[in-house]
Design a protein around this motif. Sequence first.
Motif, PDB file in Angstrom:
ATOM      1  N   GLY A  49      37.915  45.165  30.340  1.00 61.96           N
ATOM      2  CA  GLY A  49      37.577  46.683  30.318  1.00 61.96           C
ATOM      3  C   GLY A  49      37.260  47.082  31.606  1.00 61.96           C
ATOM      4  O   GLY A  49      36.546  48.235  31.619  1.00 61.96           O
ATOM      5  N   ILE A  50      37.457  46.487  32.599  1.00 68.50           N
ATOM      6  CA  ILE A  50      36.866  46.750  34.127  1.00 68.50           C
ATOM      7  C   ILE A  50      38.143  47.716  34.752  1.00 68.50           C
ATOM      8  O   ILE A  50      39.115  47.366  34.456  1.00 68.50           O
ATOM      9  N   THR A  51      37.563  48.925  35.099  1.00 68.70           N
ATOM     10  CA  THR A  51      38.593  49.857  35.634  1.00 68.70           C
ATOM     11  C   THR A  51      38.560  50.071  37.201  1.00 68.70           C
ATOM     12  O   THR A  51      39.237  50.984  37.482  1.00 68.70           O
ATOM     13  N   GLU A  52      37.535  49.499  37.916  1.00 65.79           N
ATOM     14  CA  GLU A  52      37.291  49.651  39.172  1.00 65.79           C
ATOM     15  C   GLU A  52      37.007  48.159  40.003  1.00 65.79           C
ATOM     16  O   GLU A  52      36.484  47.560  39.105  1.00 65.79           O
ATOM     17  N   MET A  53      37.705  48.368  41.231  1.00 60.55           N
ATOM     18  CA  MET A  53      37.382  47.142  41.928  1.00 60.55           C
ATOM     19  C   MET A  53      36.706  47.541  43.391  1.00 60.55           C
ATOM     20  O   MET A  53      37.463  48.371  43.917  1.00 60.55           O
ATOM     21  N   GLU A  54      35.913  46.722  43.803  1.00 58.15           N
ATOM     22  CA  GLU A  54      35.523  47.114  45.318  1.00 58.15           C
ATOM     23  C   GLU A  54      36.466  45.781  46.116  1.00 58.15           C
ATOM     24  O   GLU A  54      36.265  44.636  45.949  1.00 58.15           O
ATOM     25  N   GLY A  55      37.398  46.124  46.897  1.00 56.06           N
ATOM     26  CA  GLY A  55      38.195  45.115  47.683  1.00 56.06           C
ATOM     27  C   GLY A  55      37.690  45.150  49.143  1.00 56.06           C
ATOM     28  O   GLY A  55      36.382  45.192  49.355  1.00 56.06           O
TER      29      GLY A  55
ATOM     30  N   PRO B  40      31.215  38.396  30.700  1.00 50.46           N
ATOM     31  CA  PRO B  40      31.364  38.959  29.430  1.00 50.46           C
ATOM     32  C   PRO B  40      29.897  39.090  29.158  1.00 50.46           C
ATOM     33  O   PRO B  40      29.724  40.081  28.275  1.00 50.46           O
ATOM     34  N   VAL B  41      29.121  38.254  29.366  1.00 48.60           N
ATOM     35  CA  VAL B  41      27.619  38.292  28.814  1.00 48.60           C
ATOM     36  C   VAL B  41      27.016  39.590  29.664  1.00 48.60           C
ATOM     37  O   VAL B  41      26.355  40.407  29.112  1.00 48.60           O
ATOM     38  N   THR B  42      27.207  39.684  30.881  1.00 49.00           N
ATOM     39  CA  THR B  42      26.689  40.924  31.566  1.00 49.00           C
ATOM     40  C   THR B  42      27.211  42.057  31.296  1.00 49.00           C
ATOM     41  O   THR B  42      26.428  43.297  30.909  1.00 49.00           O
ATOM     42  N   ILE B  43      28.578  42.045  30.867  1.00 48.53           N
ATOM     43  CA  ILE B  43      28.992  43.331  30.339  1.00 48.53           C
ATOM     44  C   ILE B  43      28.564  44.002  28.997  1.00 48.53           C
ATOM     45  O   ILE B  43      28.201  45.011  28.971  1.00 48.53           O
ATOM     46  N   ALA B  44      28.352  42.860  28.111  1.00 46.31           N
ATOM     47  CA  ALA B  44      27.752  42.996  26.901  1.00 46.31           C
ATOM     48  C   ALA B  44      26.253  43.632  27.009  1.00 46.31           C
ATOM     49  O   ALA B  44      25.646  44.491  26.262  1.00 46.31           O
ATOM     50  N   TYR B  45      25.605  43.048  27.975  1.00 44.22           N
ATOM     51  CA  TYR B  45      24.087  43.633  28.151  1.00 44.22           C
ATOM     52  C   TYR B  45      24.194  44.817  28.724  1.00 44.22           C
ATOM     53  O   TYR B  45      23.052  45.499  28.343  1.00 44.22           O
ATOM     54  N   LEU B  46      25.051  45.417  29.616  1.00 39.66           N
ATOM     55  CA  LEU B  46      24.949  46.606  30.218  1.00 39.66           C
ATOM     56  C   LEU B  46      25.336  47.687  28.994  1.00 39.66           C
ATOM     57  O   LEU B  46      24.678  48.693  28.803  1.00 39.66           O
ATOM     58  N   LYS B  47      26.330  47.051  28.091  1.00 44.20           N
ATOM     59  CA  LYS B  47      26.579  48.175  27.092  1.00 44.20           C
ATOM     60  C   LYS B  47      25.301  48.075  25.885  1.00 44.20           C
ATOM     61  O   LYS B  47      25.295  49.206  25.044  1.00 44.20           O
ATOM     62  N   SER B  48      24.654  47.113  25.935  1.00 49.34           N
ATOM     63  CA  SER B  48      23.390  47.068  24.921  1.00 49.34           C
ATOM     64  C   SER B  48      22.337  47.830  25.265  1.00 49.34           C
ATOM     65  O   SER B  48      21.518  48.157  24.503  1.00 49.34           O
ATOM     66  N   LEU B  49      22.206  48.254  26.431  1.00 49.75           N
ATOM     67  CA  LEU B  49      21.046  48.971  27.011  1.00 49.75           C
ATOM     68  C   LEU B  49      20.927  50.574  26.498  1.00 49.75           C
ATOM     69  O   LEU B  49      21.895  51.172  26.607  1.00 49.75           O
TER      70      LEU B  49
END
Length: 283
Positions: free
Chosen positions: A57-63, A272-281
């Motif tokens: 579900g990532i939509t941006e990347m820093e290159g 995936p754990v990081t993303i789930a954490y962000l969405k849980s806040l």
Amino acid sequence: MKKLQTGLILLCAFLSSNCFAQVQPLFTGAIGIQSYTYRNSYPNGVAAVLDSVKALGITEMEGPNPKSSNAAEFKKLLNERNISMPSIGVDYNLIIKDPEAVVKQARFFGATYVMVAWIPHGKTFTLDDANRAIDDFNRVGKVLYDNGITFCYHNHGYEFGSYGDGTLFDHIAERTDPKYVSFEMDVLWAFHGGADPAKLLHKYKDRWKLMHLKDIRKGVANDLTGGTDTKNDVALGTGQINLPEVLKAAKAVGIKHYFIEDESPDHAAQIPVTIAYLKSLKD
């Protein structure tokens, strides 16, 4: 009776609205990723890596593009997956030598931010190192500004050594022109260098534009080296940093783009754990 019923209805509506307000998500930005996270995976297949990025579900990347893929090929793969590149990271020596080439590279990817993540220095970061960077950043920052691009310096921990009434980072922030020089907050490196990331965001609230979302393993001591074992990068919410406080500060100062950067060899399991954490806040 009607007054009582009306009062109860109003009370219920009030409680309901308050409860709703309390469960608003804290993190509402687009989820981005730092390309460096996948430095060891790209040689095995760039397209497969970007497929996994999209699936998260990532939509941006820093290159910019990894060494195993040329810029045109990488941009095509990003576009096919609807992943944008609002920021690129470049080497200090490259940008001070040829800022116009960096402008061209940023424009190619559609990036409006360029960041530098390391100031070359010896065993310790000194005032002379900081002063050299101040002059260089003001100069190249103006070149980028004149071309519609924002230059950002990405803190790396070693800048938080004492100087005067503050730190060498304070010295850099105070001596660089806010018109030409902004900052990218790397949460892990700010914390590891002994700074309080949330307080630092508020202190220079008009200068921060980008953020690297990272956490550091519990028990790891702070120092000014600007380095730590990559295994000390852990999923957000499992380490030492008070991330809800940091994200509230980031929202308050108007961070534009957030990039997860996980340098750990376990990043595939941790992201995936990081993303789930962000969405849980919740805010």
